[in-house]
Write an enzyme that holds these catalytic residues in place. Sequence first.
Site, mmCIF file in Angstrom:
data_model
loop_
_atom_site.group_PDB
_atom_site.id
_atom_site.type_symbol
_atom_site.label_atom_id
_atom_site.label_comp_id
_atom_site.label_asym_id
_atom_site.label_seq_id
_atom_site.Cartn_x
_atom_site.Cartn_y
_atom_site.Cartn_z
ATOM 1 N N TYR A 88 -74.069 84.494 44.341
ATOM 2 C CA TYR A 88 -75.613 84.576 43.669
ATOM 3 C C TYR A 88 -75.464 84.330 42.101
ATOM 4 O O TYR A 88 -76.544 83.446 41.545
ATOM 5 C CB TYR A 88 -75.951 85.736 43.772
ATOM 6 C CG TYR A 88 -77.311 86.232 42.826
ATOM 7 C CD1 TYR A 88 -78.622 85.724 43.033
ATOM 8 C CD2 TYR A 88 -76.902 86.897 41.602
ATOM 9 C CE1 TYR A 88 -79.532 85.791 42.048
ATOM 10 C CE2 TYR A 88 -78.110 86.951 40.605
ATOM 11 C CZ TYR A 88 -79.498 86.592 40.942
ATOM 12 O OH TYR A 88 -80.353 86.786 40.125
ATOM 13 N N TYR A 119 -73.478 84.027 50.958
ATOM 14 C CA TYR A 119 -73.117 84.156 49.664
ATOM 15 C C TYR A 119 -73.322 85.733 49.648
ATOM 16 O O TYR A 119 -74.229 86.383 50.144
ATOM 17 C CB TYR A 119 -74.084 83.443 48.526
ATOM 18 C CG TYR A 119 -75.588 83.848 48.640
ATOM 19 C CD1 TYR A 119 -75.801 84.904 47.697
ATOM 20 C CD2 TYR A 119 -76.445 83.287 49.298
ATOM 21 C CE1 TYR A 119 -77.231 85.263 47.534
ATOM 22 C CE2 TYR A 119 -77.663 83.579 49.124
ATOM 23 C CZ TYR A 119 -78.067 84.541 48.302
ATOM 24 O OH TYR A 119 -79.509 84.923 48.107
ATOM 25 N N CYS A 120 -72.674 86.137 48.420
ATOM 26 C CA CYS A 120 -72.715 87.640 48.140
ATOM 27 C C CYS A 120 -72.969 87.457 46.707
ATOM 28 O O CYS A 120 -73.429 86.682 46.021
ATOM 29 C CB CYS A 120 -71.537 88.654 48.492
ATOM 30 S SG CYS A 120 -70.080 88.082 47.644
ATOM 31 N N TRP A 121 -72.474 88.590 45.696
ATOM 32 C CA TRP A 121 -72.841 88.661 44.408
ATOM 33 C C TRP A 121 -72.059 87.567 43.467
ATOM 34 O O TRP A 121 -72.479 86.784 42.935
ATOM 35 C CB TRP A 121 -72.591 90.107 43.658
ATOM 36 C CG TRP A 121 -72.817 90.106 42.346
ATOM 37 C CD1 TRP A 121 -71.972 90.013 41.290
ATOM 38 C CD2 TRP A 121 -74.365 90.273 41.680
ATOM 39 N NE1 TRP A 121 -72.568 90.194 40.161
ATOM 40 C CE2 TRP A 121 -74.231 90.395 40.420
ATOM 41 C CE3 TRP A 121 -75.560 90.664 42.258
ATOM 42 C CZ2 TRP A 121 -75.024 90.652 39.392
ATOM 43 C CZ3 TRP A 121 -76.719 90.565 41.371
ATOM 44 C CH2 TRP A 121 -76.408 90.751 40.107
#
Length: 352
Positions: A123, A94-96
């Site tokens: 996130y 995952y990222c933002w």
Amino acid sequence: MIRRTTDLSAAARAGFDAIIDVRSPSEFAEDHIPGAINLPVLDDAERAEIGAEYVQRSKFLARRHGAAKVARNIAAHLDGALGDRDGSFQPLVYCWRGGQRSGAMVTVMDQVGWPVTVLDGGYMTWRRRVQTTLYGEGRWSVVLLDGGTGSGKTALLDRLAARGVQMLDLEGLAAHRGSLFGAIRDRPQPSQKLFESRLYQALEAIDPTRPVVVEAESSRIGARTVPPALWAAMGRASVIELDAPVAARAAWSARVYADIASDPAAMNAALGRLPPHHSRATVAGWKAMGVEGRTLDLAAALIAEHYDPAYRRMSTRRDRPLLGRIEMAEVSEAELDRAAEAVREALSRLKG
């Protein structure tokens, strides 16, 4: 094939071999999914550099330069942190917000042949889950463990857990002992978001049909704030109170806070944060005790003249049912073991 998910239940998270956060180190430090490892595709400096180029110069050049940096960083992770993973490795990435950064990582991982899953929404999917629980309507059956400063409440929590009693150690999660002297050397407090993620993870393991013991705290533990859903549950909780003489509590406090007592600068700074209703002469006397190493005398004075009056004022404002009061002649390992048994028995009667 790249899989996609929004399921972040404890069981779903446990089904992955690793949870990989590809955001920058500062983003990861502020908060992350519990158990995640940080393999950034752009570090903080690179992210700032590419962002500035995107805004100030050329969007095309920013994308090209960013892609080159991302490619080099992913290659470094493949050779480094991921170098020993075989073909069965199943990560969640995952990222933002589940966009370009996680997309770049999972594209490469999919080409390697790993069965990789990307977290839709990134996130923020996790953060919404935490907020829904901690800022919504909590349904936990909380019992507060209360008592004057130095009565061993925090030490009692571990003994309760060993006896199968559900408990939440808020001070442990907040990395603070909940008083003027509560800062823990070499262990800074987590951000508010990270504190909430840790709290959410602890609450996941709680059976809502059984009572959970929580140490009576103010709404703030150091610089961190107890989220409203849990604070509301604490506000309507019944209470088990520990009662021990001042001398016994002072001896325990001097032992527990030996780290700050050995640091004159930290001790002086903490005493300087006392509320203004204490006279300068009184505070100066307490500071002198600290400088002279009279830790036991200082603890007794603070308990008798600062903490106990504040505790009595707070107690008069509370309208909570008293589930039990445990008298302790001293605050010792043996007495805390006895108190733990008494708490367990009181909770069993509550359940019945």
